[in-house]
Design a protein around this motif. Structure first.
Motif, PDB file in Angstrom:
ATOM      1  N   ASN A 218     121.090  34.105  32.299  1.00 59.62           N
ATOM      2  CA  ASN A 218     121.234  35.112  31.194  1.00 59.62           C
ATOM      3  C   ASN A 218     123.134  34.253  30.120  1.00 59.62           C
ATOM      4  O   ASN A 218     123.992  35.280  30.520  1.00 59.62           O
ATOM      5  CB  ASN A 218     121.520  36.020  31.869  1.00 59.62           C
TER       6      ASN A 218
ATOM      7  N   ASN B 267     119.369  35.972  35.391  1.00 59.97           N
ATOM      8  CA  ASN B 267     120.114  35.242  35.852  1.00 59.97           C
ATOM      9  C   ASN B 267     120.100  33.543  36.745  1.00 59.97           C
ATOM     10  O   ASN B 267     120.542  32.226  36.027  1.00 59.97           O
ATOM     11  CB  ASN B 267     120.903  35.688  37.243  1.00 59.97           C
ATOM     12  N   VAL B 268     118.908  33.669  37.126  1.00 55.66           N
ATOM     13  CA  VAL B 268     117.986  32.370  37.080  1.00 55.66           C
ATOM     14  C   VAL B 268     117.633  31.396  35.536  1.00 55.66           C
ATOM     15  O   VAL B 268     118.194  30.367  36.000  1.00 55.66           O
ATOM     16  CB  VAL B 268     116.617  32.076  37.712  1.00 55.66           C
TER      17      VAL B 268
ATOM     18  N   LEU C 214     118.080  49.647  41.288  1.00 58.28           N
ATOM     19  CA  LEU C 214     117.922  48.268  42.034  1.00 58.28           C
ATOM     20  C   LEU C 214     116.710  47.228  41.299  1.00 58.28           C
ATOM     21  O   LEU C 214     116.532  46.790  41.694  1.00 58.28           O
ATOM     22  CB  LEU C 214     116.887  49.050  43.181  1.00 58.28           C
ATOM     23  N   TRP C 215     115.975  48.389  40.256  1.00 58.05           N
ATOM     24  CA  TRP C 215     115.216  47.417  39.537  1.00 58.05           C
ATOM     25  C   TRP C 215     115.862  46.458  38.743  1.00 58.05           C
ATOM     26  O   TRP C 215     115.660  45.677  38.376  1.00 58.05           O
ATOM     27  CB  TRP C 215     114.189  48.829  38.690  1.00 58.05           C
ATOM     28  N   TYR C 216     117.036  46.972  38.228  1.00 59.36           N
ATOM     29  CA  TYR C 216     117.712  46.205  37.751  1.00 59.36           C
ATOM     30  C   TYR C 216     118.338  45.041  37.980  1.00 59.36           C
ATOM     31  O   TYR C 216     118.628  43.894  37.641  1.00 59.36           O
ATOM     32  CB  TYR C 216     118.940  47.120  36.584  1.00 59.36           C
ATOM     33  N   GLY C 217     118.496  45.085  39.806  1.00 57.38           N
ATOM     34  CA  GLY C 217     118.846  43.760  40.033  1.00 57.38           C
ATOM     35  C   GLY C 217     117.950  42.791  39.983  1.00 57.38           C
ATOM     36  O   GLY C 217     118.303  41.859  40.292  1.00 57.38           O
ATOM     37  N   ILE C 218     116.679  43.339  39.949  1.00 60.12           N
ATOM     38  CA  ILE C 218     115.605  43.057  40.059  1.00 60.12           C
ATOM     39  C   ILE C 218     115.003  41.851  39.010  1.00 60.12           C
ATOM     40  O   ILE C 218     115.486  40.673  38.671  1.00 60.12           O
ATOM     41  CB  ILE C 218     113.778  43.097  40.559  1.00 60.12           C
TER      42      ILE C 218
ATOM     43  N   ASP D 165     117.568  41.254  37.232  1.00 61.34           N
ATOM     44  CA  ASP D 165     118.935  40.513  36.951  1.00 61.34           C
ATOM     45  C   ASP D 165     118.763  39.287  37.727  1.00 61.34           C
ATOM     46  O   ASP D 165     119.088  37.545  37.220  1.00 61.34           O
ATOM     47  CB  ASP D 165     120.291  41.284  37.289  1.00 61.34           C
ATOM     48  N   LEU D 166     117.906  39.515  38.911  1.00 61.13           N
ATOM     49  CA  LEU D 166     117.651  38.128  39.596  1.00 61.13           C
ATOM     50  C   LEU D 166     117.131  36.980  38.760  1.00 61.13           C
ATOM     51  O   LEU D 166     117.118  35.999  38.326  1.00 61.13           O
ATOM     52  CB  LEU D 166     117.042  38.606  40.842  1.00 61.13           C
TER      53      LEU D 166
END
Lengths: 397, 281
Positions: free
Chosen positions: A39, A35-36, A25-29, A31-32
């Motif tokens: 990357n 990604n903006v 989940l932390w990687y998800g944040i 990546d968010l």
């Protein structure tokens, strides 16, 4: 020619996943955020991550069908999700031409409170149909699903089979260029399975298909090529579907022996005899004889024993049996034990791995006193690759 | 016929303009889908209940009633609102509930669609659009009720009332734009949704929902900074036909709202695949 155009092209595709939820989940944040920013860096494994897919390459043209096989967790579903555009790769790229249709978990998004008919409209809309298309097709869908009597009933009262029927009937109306099928035919009764297969066969000719199934029979009948995934990597990829399927079967180990019986007898020794040597497992060629020998201990005098050996394939299907009554052989326990030798004549099984199961029956009481699975394993060596279970001897003129 | 080509790779190589263009293309092409989703939600929402539509305004009315009661009994002393207090409180809580629902809408609707977004590839913008449709539907009911109440309390018709629905739309769009930024993070961590609801509950007291902005002091300063103040105040002023005090700030909000909505949509669009991955992993 249009028929030959490449519809799916996958190059160096990799995808990583995280084993730990909190970290994931932390990687998800992270990546968010990255990604903006767009990357562009090469992605490496972070702590607790692993490659769910690593360096996958293939091409698929219209009219071809790729059968995707592998153990649970080999990366099949991940690959399908990337092809379907649900998640993005971490390396490499996928180029897909044309409309993509997916038969994955049919009936996803059905609203339980609404009726079947209302759900046709919703599900159809999610699958990308226009209102006019759905109105034109709604009768076909109801007919195909064969649940007309229940179509105005809330879906929550449907059986799981009925939901799948309706789901497939809606999805089957798609006319995709690329079709992704994931284990959808596992449910539903036989009649409906046949109907689904027919519809898929119709779509096969017009599209490039990727098919995931654990049923090797389905894979063998539909696919024009197959890919065996293991640990996220391509283990075997060939146009010869039979070969890939066999490769898959060889991966399984079925050594756990299971014994059921009343305890009056037990298997002491079991071995194959080949070229005068005894071994726990053996290899033969198609059509050769298989010689086995086993010794049974008994705690009382038994004079009327019948033996039976069953040959199971890797899918745990009983393919053939031999029985001592065939030659009116009667087993008799002497000094608390009995040794039996069996010659199984002409084993015309196809290439693959097999296991033997032993049954012992006491003819005096007519009771099975021992049933033991996986007493021995043997492999039939590769000759000609066939889809069926047996490669029978034949003469041709 | 030329086949559409899709390329999936790690980085999103597109510029903001391209993303926005695709975003809008999907918004328009998914018009039917969003309508269908909205109808589905509204239908199923009311089919499993007897009171049905009443629930849409029972909450704001109850909380307004509490304030009216506190005011009438003299438990709390509120400064004069210029209009009958009950209608002031009712209009405030109704408009606030619309704004609050708008902020929560993208989050709620994406969360409800979890099982579908992890399995079927469809334009996710449809979810947002269907959320707006649902908001419009629910708000229309609330607005109608409010209009009835306005006349019931003897407030005469003013042409401002015709502009009232437009400012409700501004409230919805502003709320949705905010919601879009929160949604991706809130899908990853459940804490976010709880935090938002907590913040909104507190924020209501910094907004002229049930009492007017005081003439001086810290509260006045905070309330006038609060971006929800112009939305709630102006919308109510238009409904009740009083002169809107925060018109300039309201126009600034409208101007900010448009780019915010666009950026929110793009953020949402590029975030969904990451969310899908984490929901499955």
């Amino acid at each position: 020619m249009r028929d030959e155009e490449v519809l799916i092209k996958v190059e160096g595709l990799s995808k990583k996943f995280c084993k730990d939820l909190k970290t994931s989940l932390w990687y998800g944040i992270k990546d968010l955020v990255s990604n903006v920013r767009g990357n562009k860096n090469e992605r490496r494994l972070r702590d607790k991550e692993f490659w769910a897919l690593k360096d996958i390459n293939f091409e698929l043209r219209r009219g071809e069908c790729l059968g995707l096989i592998g153990h649970n967790g080999a990366g099949k579903s991940t690959l399908l999700k990337i092809l379907n555009g649900l998640i993005y790769p971490d390396a490499g790229k996928v180029v897909i031409k044309g409309k993509v249709g997916a038969l994955i978990e049919l009936g996803a998004g059905f609203n339980p409170i609404l009726t079947g008919r209302e759900n046709i409209y919703n599900n159809g809309a999610v699958l990308g149909f226009t209102k006019r298309e759905i109105e034109a097709k709604v009768e076909d869908i109801i007919n195909f699903s064969e649940i007309r009597d229940f179509i105005d009933m809330p879906v929550q009262n449907y059986s799981s089979g009925m939901k799948v029927r309706l789901g497939f009937a809606i999805a089957a109306q798609m006319e995709p260029d690329v079709l992704i099928i994931d284990e959808v035919l596992a449910v539903g009764d036989l009649g409906f399975k046949v109907k689904c297969m027919n519809r898929i066969n119709e779509l096969l000719a017009k599209s490039a298909v990727i098919f995931v199934s654990h049923s090797m029979v389905q894979i063998s009948t539909i696919s024009t090529r197959a890919m065996l995934l293991e640990g996220g990597q391509i283990n075997y990829y060939d146009k010869n579907v039979g070969k890939v399927v066999e490769q898959y079967f060889l991966k399984f180990e079925t050594t756990d022996a299971q014994t059921i019986g009343n305890g009056s007898v037990r298997l002491k020794k079991f071995s194959f005899i080949k070229d005068g040597e005894r071994a726990l497992s053996t290899q033969i060629n198609n059509g050769e004889d298989l010689i086995v020998e086993f010794e049974i201990e008994a705690n009382k005098a038994l004079e009327n024993l019948k033996f039976r050996l069953g040959i199971f394939n890797i899918e745990y299907k009983l393919l053939a049996e031999v029985d001592s009554s065939f030659t009116n052989f009667i087993g008799k326990v002497v000094d608390g034990k009995i040794r039996v030798k069996t010659i199984i004549k002409g084993v015309f099984l196809k290439y693959g791995k097999y296991s033997l199961h032993l049954h012992v029956t006491d003819l005096d009481t007519n009771k099975k006193i021992l049933r033991q699975s996986n007493v021995g394993h043997f492999t039939v060596k590769s000759t000609i690759t066939v889809g069926s279970d047996f490669l029978l001897p034949s003469e041709w003129y | 016929m030329q086949l559409q080509t899709k390329i999936y790779r790690k980085e999103n190589s597109q510029k903001i303009g391209g993303l926005l263009k695709e975003c809008f293309k999907d918004l328009f092409s998914s018009h039917f889908l969003s309508k269908q989703l909205a109808i589905r939600d509204i239908k199923s929402q009311y089919r499993q209940s007897y009171l049905g539509i009443v629930w849409a305004f029972i909450m704001p009315i109850t909380s307004a009633f509490v304030w009216v009661f506190l005011n009438i009994t003299g438990t709390i002393k509120l400064s004069d609102t210029g209009v009958p207090y009950p209608i002031y409180a009712f209009s405030g809580t109704l408009i606030w509930s619309i704004t609050k629902e708008s902020i929560n809408s993208p989050m709620a609707i994406t969360n409800a669609a979890r099982s579908v977004i992890t399995k079927i590839n469809f334009p996710k913008e449809a979810l947002i659009l269907s959320g707006i449709y649902k908001l419009l539907f629910n708000s229309a009911i609330k607005i109608s009720l409010l209009v009835v109440l306005i006349f019931a309390f003897g407030i005469s018709f003013h042409w401002f009332l015709l502009l009232f629905p437009f400012s409700v739309i501004v409230a919805i769009l502003f709320g949705t734009a905010l919601g879009l930024f929160i949604t991706p993070i809130s899908l990853i961590y459940n804490d976010i949704a709880k935090m938002i609801s907590l913040v909104l509950n507190l924020l209501m007291y910094l907004t002229p929902v049930v009492y007017v902005v005081p003439d001086k002091g810290l509260m006045k300063c905070l309330m006038e900074l609060n971006p929800f103040t112009p939305i709630i105040a102006t919308t109510r002023d238009l409904a009740l036909g009083t002169y809107p005090d925060y018109l300039l700030y309201f126009f600034i909000i409208i101007l900010i709202c448009v780019p915010m909505l666009f950026i929110g949509l793009i953020f949402y669009r590029i975030s969904i695949p990451i969310i899908v991955e984490r929901l499955n992993a």
